[in-house]
Design an enzyme around this catalytic site. Sequence first.
Site, PDB file in Angstrom:
ATOM      1  N   PRO A 210       0.831  -1.207   0.000  1.00 11.87           N
ATOM      2  CA  PRO A 210       0.000   0.000   0.000  1.00 11.87           C
ATOM      3  C   PRO A 210       0.867   1.259   0.000  1.00 11.87           C
ATOM      4  O   PRO A 210       1.860   1.326   0.709  1.00 11.87           O
ATOM      5  CB  PRO A 210      -0.786  -0.110   1.310  1.00 11.87           C
ATOM      6  CG  PRO A 210      -0.699  -1.547   1.705  1.00 11.87           C
ATOM      7  CD  PRO A 210       0.611  -2.035   1.174  1.00 11.87           C
ATOM      8  N   GLU A 211       0.481   2.237  -0.792  1.00 11.46           N
ATOM      9  CA  GLU A 211       1.237   3.483  -0.833  1.00 11.46           C
ATOM     10  C   GLU A 211       0.438   4.574  -0.125  1.00 11.46           C
ATOM     11  O   GLU A 211      -0.635   4.317   0.422  1.00 11.46           O
ATOM     12  CB  GLU A 211       1.607   3.803  -2.274  1.00 11.46           C
ATOM     13  CG  GLU A 211       2.330   2.611  -2.877  1.00 11.46           C
ATOM     14  CD  GLU A 211       3.180   2.884  -4.095  1.00 11.46           C
ATOM     15  OE1 GLU A 211       3.445   4.042  -4.406  1.00 11.46           O
ATOM     16  OE2 GLU A 211       3.589   1.900  -4.729  1.00 11.46           O
TER      17      GLU A 211
ATOM     18  N   LYS B  17       2.914   6.472   5.429  1.00  4.89           N
ATOM     19  CA  LYS B  17       2.248   5.176   5.345  1.00  4.89           C
ATOM     20  C   LYS B  17       1.906   4.614   6.726  1.00  4.89           C
ATOM     21  O   LYS B  17       1.541   3.451   6.846  1.00  4.89           O
ATOM     22  CB  LYS B  17       3.133   4.192   4.584  1.00  4.89           C
ATOM     23  CG  LYS B  17       3.458   4.671   3.160  1.00  4.89           C
ATOM     24  CD  LYS B  17       4.220   3.615   2.423  1.00  4.89           C
ATOM     25  CE  LYS B  17       5.072   4.211   1.329  1.00  4.89           C
ATOM     26  NZ  LYS B  17       5.982   3.211   0.748  1.00  4.89           N
TER      27      LYS B  17
ATOM     28  N   ARG C 103      14.594  -2.361  -4.193  1.00  3.93           N
ATOM     29  CA  ARG C 103      13.192  -2.427  -4.589  1.00  3.93           C
ATOM     30  C   ARG C 103      13.107  -2.430  -6.111  1.00  3.93           C
ATOM     31  O   ARG C 103      13.931  -1.828  -6.799  1.00  3.93           O
ATOM     32  CB  ARG C 103      12.430  -1.226  -4.031  1.00  3.93           C
ATOM     33  CG  ARG C 103      12.552  -1.054  -2.518  1.00  3.93           C
ATOM     34  CD  ARG C 103      11.726  -2.058  -1.753  1.00  3.93           C
ATOM     35  NE  ARG C 103      10.322  -1.938  -2.100  1.00  3.93           N
ATOM     36  CZ  ARG C 103       9.509  -1.005  -1.615  1.00  3.93           C
ATOM     37  NH1 ARG C 103       9.963  -0.115  -0.771  1.00  3.93           N
ATOM     38  NH2 ARG C 103       8.251  -0.973  -1.978  1.00  3.93           N
TER      39      ARG C 103
END
Length: 274
Positions: A2-3, A51, A250
Amino acid sequence: MPEGDTVWRACQRLNAVLAGRTLTRSEFRVPTLATTDLVGIGVREVVSRGKHQLFRLDNAYTLHTHFRMEGSWRIYPCGRKWTGGPAFQIRGVLSTAEHDAVGYRLPVMELIPSDEEEGVVGHLGPDLLGADWDVDEALRRIRRNPTGTIGEALLDQRNLAGFGTFYRSELLFLQGIHPRTPVADIADLARVVGRGQKLLLANRWRNEQTTTGDLRNGRRTYVFERVGSPCRRCGTPIRSEEFGPPGQERRSYWCPRCQPAPADLPLAAGESTT
Ligand SMILES: [Zn+2]
């Protein structure tokens, strides 16, 4: 993962059903909170910070949670079946007379004094979706490392809070910038950040994120998770690699034609076109 926009939306929804209400049930399935009972405590508000999720309670404590890769908070009217996953994945339940908020797969769940929130979110840069967003401060933080790559700078929540790999990939495609371009070589950094913020704002009420404006499956992104597929603009196969600080690599996606590599970029070990 989730961003920022997903977390923001989750907190807006949690706030709508919890703020100003008294908890009628609390259950924590994490060892440090196993004996914690919040029944009778009121919820002041639920807010996102980057976040992170912060449930501010009227007993001067804050429940701090974070989704990391797979966490979520689901809201159900009381008596409705919970559908967020198998029961063993539930980490916490907060209920009012009307709703159950059920936290699934949350790797971070802790209760801290509200005046110590800075200890868990104080390191974060300006929040892209926060009321206190400060673009100059975000740009200042990004520019502290001019030789670092823009791809890493956008993910570093100490620079600015809210972007993850989805927005990084899509934003850099839209701006025609290779993910490993040094920050110092970006002509208009303010424009890049501003466009990224617009993407988050456009998606914050949507269940499915899109950057193409198309909500259909398989058409929502330009490059993200499209490795090997033709670029929507030029037809060149999209490429992908993992890079970043050691231990925090990433995955990144880009079009080698629309986003030309910096001249002195060596081919990365993890780079692939398949
Ligand atoms: Zn292209």
